[in-house]
Design a protein around this motif. Sequence first.
Motif, PDB file in Angstrom:
ATOM      1  N   ARG A   1      -7.737  -6.105  -8.467  1.00 51.22           N
ATOM      2  CA  ARG A   1      -7.865  -5.954  -7.013  1.00 51.22           C
ATOM      3  C   ARG A   1      -7.937  -7.332  -6.371  1.00 51.22           C
TER       4      ARG A   1
ATOM      5  N   ARG B  19      -9.714   2.642  -2.200  1.00 49.01           N
ATOM      6  CA  ARG B  19      -8.880   3.747  -2.707  1.00 49.01           C
ATOM      7  C   ARG B  19      -9.757   4.975  -2.892  1.00 49.01           C
TER       8      ARG B  19
ATOM      9  N   ALA C 175      -5.301  11.279  -0.056  1.00 47.95           N
ATOM     10  CA  ALA C 175      -5.681   9.918  -0.450  1.00 47.95           C
ATOM     11  C   ALA C 175      -6.019   9.107   0.789  1.00 47.95           C
TER      12      ALA C 175
ATOM     13  N   ALA D 126       0.840  -1.219   0.000  1.00 48.21           N
ATOM     14  CA  ALA D 126       0.000   0.000   0.000  1.00 48.21           C
ATOM     15  C   ALA D 126       0.867   1.258   0.000  1.00 48.21           C
TER      16      ALA D 126
ATOM     17  N   GLU E 282       2.465   1.806  -3.340  1.00 46.66           N
ATOM     18  CA  GLU E 282       1.501   2.351  -4.311  1.00 46.66           C
ATOM     19  C   GLU E 282       1.375   3.868  -4.133  1.00 46.66           C
TER      20      GLU E 282
ATOM     21  N   ILE F 232      -6.027   4.937   1.656  1.00 50.08           N
ATOM     22  CA  ILE F 232      -5.695   3.627   1.101  1.00 50.08           C
ATOM     23  C   ILE F 232      -5.972   2.552   2.151  1.00 50.08           C
TER      24      ILE F 232
ATOM     25  N   CYS G 233      -2.796   1.908  -9.002  1.00 51.14           N
ATOM     26  CA  CYS G 233      -4.149   2.493  -8.981  1.00 51.14           C
ATOM     27  C   CYS G 233      -4.126   3.938  -8.483  1.00 51.14           C
ATOM     28  N   MET G 234      -3.399   4.215  -7.390  1.00 49.77           N
ATOM     29  CA  MET G 234      -3.438   5.582  -6.839  1.00 49.77           C
ATOM     30  C   MET G 234      -2.817   6.585  -7.811  1.00 49.77           C
TER      31      MET G 234
END
Length: 296
Positions: A257, A211, A131, A44, A47, A133, A146-147
């Motif tokens: 995912r 997210r 953000a 995480a 990312e 997560i 993805c982020m």
Amino acid sequence: MSTITKVTKAVFPVAGLGTRFLPATKSVAKELLPIVDKPLIQYAVEEAVAAGIDTMIFITGRSKNAIIDHFDKAYELETELENKNKTELLALLRSIVPPNVSFVFIRQPEPLGLGHAVACAKPVIGDEPFAVILADDLVEDATRGCMAQMVKLYDEQHCSILAVERVNPADTGSYGIVRTGESSGTHAPIELIVEKPKPEVAPSNLAVIGRYILTPAIFDKLATTERGAGGEIQLTDAIADLLKDQQVLAFEFEGTRYDCGSKLGFLIANVEHGLLHKELKDDFLVYLKNLMQKLS
Ligand code: G1P
């Protein structure tokens, strides 16, 4: 209205008890469970770093101190590896804490829900977009993450964005579910969002995954959000309130995912990552093929 438009901070709510993985999570944080050899929380954070985020804000709880240790310098271990000339392992260890990245740890005094956890980050976030997560949703794509895709969209749209994907209609009760307006390719404005609706009343099967990019206006909404589904202060309910004032987009990301909050999803993630692991993949594939033969 915020004048800072760049997303530089990410909130990682990690205070949850992880009861779905007992007994493994009796004394080990669920976010530290590994996918092959790397803990979920490290995927995480990587990312977030790939998305250009430089401040990682962990909302922690009791018995989660090992997460703090994971992102701290491990002097004894480093000295030991140095003495033994294990340079590759040493580099691997040092790469866990990337340069120019700060870690902030905030205690969530009581596990009152995801909305409450996010609200705990307000003093550090201030008036900026940020953000969120959730580490038990492991999301991967072949390139950016993805982020990073979401930050790119934020830079164009300057509004809150939730990553979504279609789920089995029978599973809507496990997710925040949205109904959207007309799509512009990868994204569409959210018209309605409901936390964990039963399939018979769900507005669609488009589920929010872990997210989010949120504007700071969410904090005012969270301040008045009452307990909702499961008796918890839900982020989804605050987003439903935010929708009355601001556009919120649903974003269909590129990538896969893995629902590592469920045992099956966790197993699938481990098998698929085992098949990608540079040291293990060949032997693991042979093993799996043999196993399939035996079983068929
Ligand atoms: C949380 C959110 C839910 C979202 C989900 C994604 O639920 O409340 O809206 O769809 O994460 O993983 P949890 O899985 O923490 O119960």
